[in-house]
Design an enzyme around this catalytic site. Structure first.
Site, mmCIF file in Angstrom:
data_model
loop_
_atom_site.group_PDB
_atom_site.id
_atom_site.type_symbol
_atom_site.label_atom_id
_atom_site.label_comp_id
_atom_site.label_asym_id
_atom_site.label_seq_id
_atom_site.Cartn_x
_atom_site.Cartn_y
_atom_site.Cartn_z
ATOM 1 N N ASP A 1 0.831 -1.219 0.000
ATOM 2 C CA ASP A 1 0.000 0.000 0.000
ATOM 3 C C ASP A 1 0.860 1.262 0.000
ATOM 4 O O ASP A 1 1.977 1.257 0.520
ATOM 5 C CB ASP A 1 -0.917 -0.025 1.240
ATOM 6 N N ARG B 1 -0.281 9.211 -10.081
ATOM 7 C CA ARG B 1 -0.386 7.969 -9.306
ATOM 8 C C ARG B 1 0.224 6.776 -10.039
ATOM 9 O O ARG B 1 0.844 5.907 -9.419
ATOM 10 C CB ARG B 1 -1.858 7.682 -8.960
ATOM 11 N N HIS C 1 2.598 3.435 -8.978
ATOM 12 C CA HIS C 1 2.338 2.016 -9.247
ATOM 13 C C HIS C 1 3.517 1.389 -10.008
ATOM 14 O O HIS C 1 3.896 0.251 -9.744
ATOM 15 C CB HIS C 1 1.042 1.849 -10.040
ATOM 16 N N ARG D 1 -12.096 2.571 -8.131
ATOM 17 C CA ARG D 1 -11.191 3.690 -8.463
ATOM 18 C C ARG D 1 -11.538 4.225 -9.864
ATOM 19 O O ARG D 1 -12.220 3.564 -10.636
ATOM 20 C CB ARG D 1 -9.743 3.200 -8.423
ATOM 21 N N LEU E 1 9.985 -21.140 -4.527
ATOM 22 C CA LEU E 1 9.115 -20.192 -3.808
ATOM 23 C C LEU E 1 7.780 -20.190 -4.527
ATOM 24 O O LEU E 1 7.741 -20.182 -5.754
ATOM 25 C CB LEU E 1 9.717 -18.776 -3.888
HETATM 26 C C1 IPE Z 1 -5.436 -2.547 -0.244
HETATM 27 O O1 IPE Z 1 -5.083 -1.227 -0.407
HETATM 28 C C2 IPE Z 1 -5.398 -3.255 -1.564
HETATM 29 C C3 IPE Z 1 -4.089 -3.425 -2.140
HETATM 30 C C4 IPE Z 1 -2.945 -3.099 -1.622
HETATM 31 C C5 IPE Z 1 -4.103 -4.054 -3.440
HETATM 32 P P1 IPE Z 1 -6.175 -0.076 -0.562
HETATM 33 O O2 IPE Z 1 -5.423 1.193 -0.695
HETATM 34 O O3 IPE Z 1 -7.118 -0.407 -1.677
HETATM 35 O O4 IPE Z 1 -6.957 -0.165 0.806
HETATM 36 P P2 IPE Z 1 -7.835 0.914 1.574
HETATM 37 O O5 IPE Z 1 -8.869 1.400 0.584
HETATM 38 O O6 IPE Z 1 -6.937 2.027 1.987
HETATM 39 O O7 IPE Z 1 -8.401 0.182 2.734
HETATM 40 C C1 IPE Z 2 -1.425 0.360 -3.420
HETATM 41 O O1 IPE Z 2 -1.234 1.729 -3.420
HETATM 42 C C2 IPE Z 2 -1.766 -0.189 -4.780
HETATM 43 C C3 IPE Z 2 -3.149 -0.624 -4.917
HETATM 44 C C4 IPE Z 2 -4.061 -0.573 -4.017
HETATM 45 C C5 IPE Z 2 -3.526 -1.179 -6.195
HETATM 46 P P1 IPE Z 2 -2.439 2.752 -3.415
HETATM 47 O O2 IPE Z 2 -2.814 3.038 -4.833
HETATM 48 O O3 IPE Z 2 -3.544 2.276 -2.556
HETATM 49 O O4 IPE Z 2 -1.767 4.026 -2.782
HETATM 50 P P2 IPE Z 2 -2.407 5.020 -1.718
HETATM 51 O O5 IPE Z 2 -2.909 4.197 -0.589
HETATM 52 O O6 IPE Z 2 -3.505 5.752 -2.436
HETATM 53 O O7 IPE Z 2 -1.285 5.922 -1.333
HETATM 54 MG MG MG Z 3 -3.994 2.497 -0.616
#
Ligand code: IPE
Ligand code: IPE
Ligand code: MG
Length: 258
Positions: free
Chosen positions: A26, A39, A43, A77, A137
Site C-alpha cells: 500500500d 499515481r 504504481h 477507483r 518459492l
Molecule cells: C489494499 O489497499 C489493496 C491493495 C494493496 C491491493 P487499498 O489502498 O485499496 O486499501 P484501503 O482502501 O486504503 O483500505
Molecule cells: C497500493 O497503493 C496499490 C493498490 C491498491 C492497487 P495505493 O494506490 O492504494 O496508494 P495510496 O494508498 O492511495 O497511497
Molecule cells: Mg492504498
C-alpha cells in the site's frame, strides 16, 4: 542479504524465518503525490519494489509469498487508474514470467477470474501452467481478490455439495471450508506486512490471518526494500506466537503472560 551470504547464512542470522509472508503493498499513490508525480508513477515504482521483494523472498528462503495487488474494492477507483493497474499486471507477467520461472518460482493467482478481460485471464493461466512444477518459492498474486467474497464462494460450494447429497451439514468444519478457499493447500500466512502506515486488512486473507503476526511499516510500498523486509522478519522472529496456549515459561510454571 549481505553480499556473499547464502540462504543458510540468512536463516542463521534471522532465526525463525516464516514459511509464508503476506504483503499488503500500500501507499503507491501517496508516494507519487509526495513527489508531485501522477499515481501511475507510484504504481510503476511499486512494481519495481515487488521485483526486489520476490528476489529477497527467494534469498531469505521463504516458501510462500502472497502479495495483494488488486482488491475487489479497487474497481471503485477511476477507470483510468484501473486500466493502468491492469496494464501493469500484464507487463509484470509478460516481462518477468521467464525470469520467475528460471528462478524456480511457482506462480499462483487468487481472486475472481471471470470478471477479468480474456487477455489477462490467458496470461494468468499461462503463468500458472508454465511454473506449476517449480518448488523454490510459491508467489501467490492476490488479484481481483476479496476475502469476504472468497469465504462466501466457499460457503456456496459447500451448500451445493449438501444440496447434491454429497455432504451432510453436520460434516462441515474449518478444514472443509479451508479446502474450498482459493488458498486450499497453502499454509496460513505466519506474517502479514502492510506498508503506508495504514493498520487494516482491507479484505485480505481474513480467514487465513486468524493467527498471523502483523507488522505495519510507515514507508510507502515503492520504498520497501530488502532492508525493510529484513526488519519485518526480525520483528517477527522476536514475537512469541501462542495460538491460545500459555507461554513456554508458563508451561514450566514460571511466568505466565495474560
Ligand atoms: C489494499 O489497499 C489493496 C491493495 C494493496 C491491493 P487499498 O489502498 O485499496 O486499501 P484501503 O482502501 O486504503 O483500505
Ligand atoms: C497500493 O497503493 C496499490 C493498490 C491498491 C492497487 P495505493 O494506490 O492504494 O496508494 P495510496 O494508498 O492511495 O497511497
Ligand atoms: Mg492504498
Amino acid at each position: 542479504m549481505i553480499s556473499g551470504e547464502t540462504t543458510l547464512d540468512v536463516r542463521r542470522r534471522l532465526p525463525g524465518v516464516p514459511a509464508h509472508v503476506g504483503i499488503i503493498m500500500d501507499g503507491n499513490g501517496r508516494w507519487a503525490a509526495m513527489r508531485g508525480l501522477p499515481r501511475i508513477e507510484g504504481h510503476r515504482r511499486g512494481l519495481e519494489a515487488l521485483r526486489g521483494t520476490v528476489r529477497a523472498a527467494i534469498d531469505f528462503g521463504l516458501d510462500y509469498l502472497t502479495v495483494y495487488s488488486f482488491s475487489m474494492e479497487n474497481w471503485n477507483r477511476p477507470i483510468e487508474e484501473v486500466a493502468d493497474l491492469m496494464g501493469l499486471l500484464k507487463r509484470f507477467i509478460r516481462n518477468d514470467l521467464g525470469e520467475l520461472h528460471k528462478s524456480g518460482v511457482k506462480v499462483k493467482v487468487i481472486g475472481g477470474r471471470t470478471d477479468l478481460k480474456p487477455d489477462i485471464r490467458a496470461l494468468l493461466d499461462e503463468a500458472e501452467d508454465l511454473t506449476r512444477s517449480n518448488t523454490r518459492l510459491t508467489l501467490i498474486v492476490a488479484f481481483n481478490y476479496g476475502s469476504r467474497q472468497e469465504i462466501a464462494a466457499a460457503a456456496r460450494a459447500l451448500a451445493e455439495e449438501v444440496a447434491a447429497g454429497r455432504l451432510k451439514p453436520s460434516e462441515i468444519n474449518e478444514t472443509l471450508l479451508s479446502q474450498r478457499l482459493d488458498t486450499a493447500g497453502v499454509p496460513d500466512p505466519d506474517l502479514i506486512i502492510r506498508t503506508s502506515g495504514e493498520k487494516r486488512l482491507s479484505n485480505f486473507l481474513m480467514w487465513q490471518a486468524a493467527y498471523s503476526e502483523f507488522v505495519f511499516l510507515p514507508m510507502h510500498w515503492p520504498d520497501f526494500d530488502r532492508h525493510a523486509f529484513e526488519t519485518a522478519l526480525a520483528e517477527f522472529s522476536a514475537r512469541e506466537r501462542r495460538f491460545g496456549r500459555v507461554t513456554a515459561q508458563g508451561q514450566n510454571g514460571k511466568t505466565k503472560k495474560i
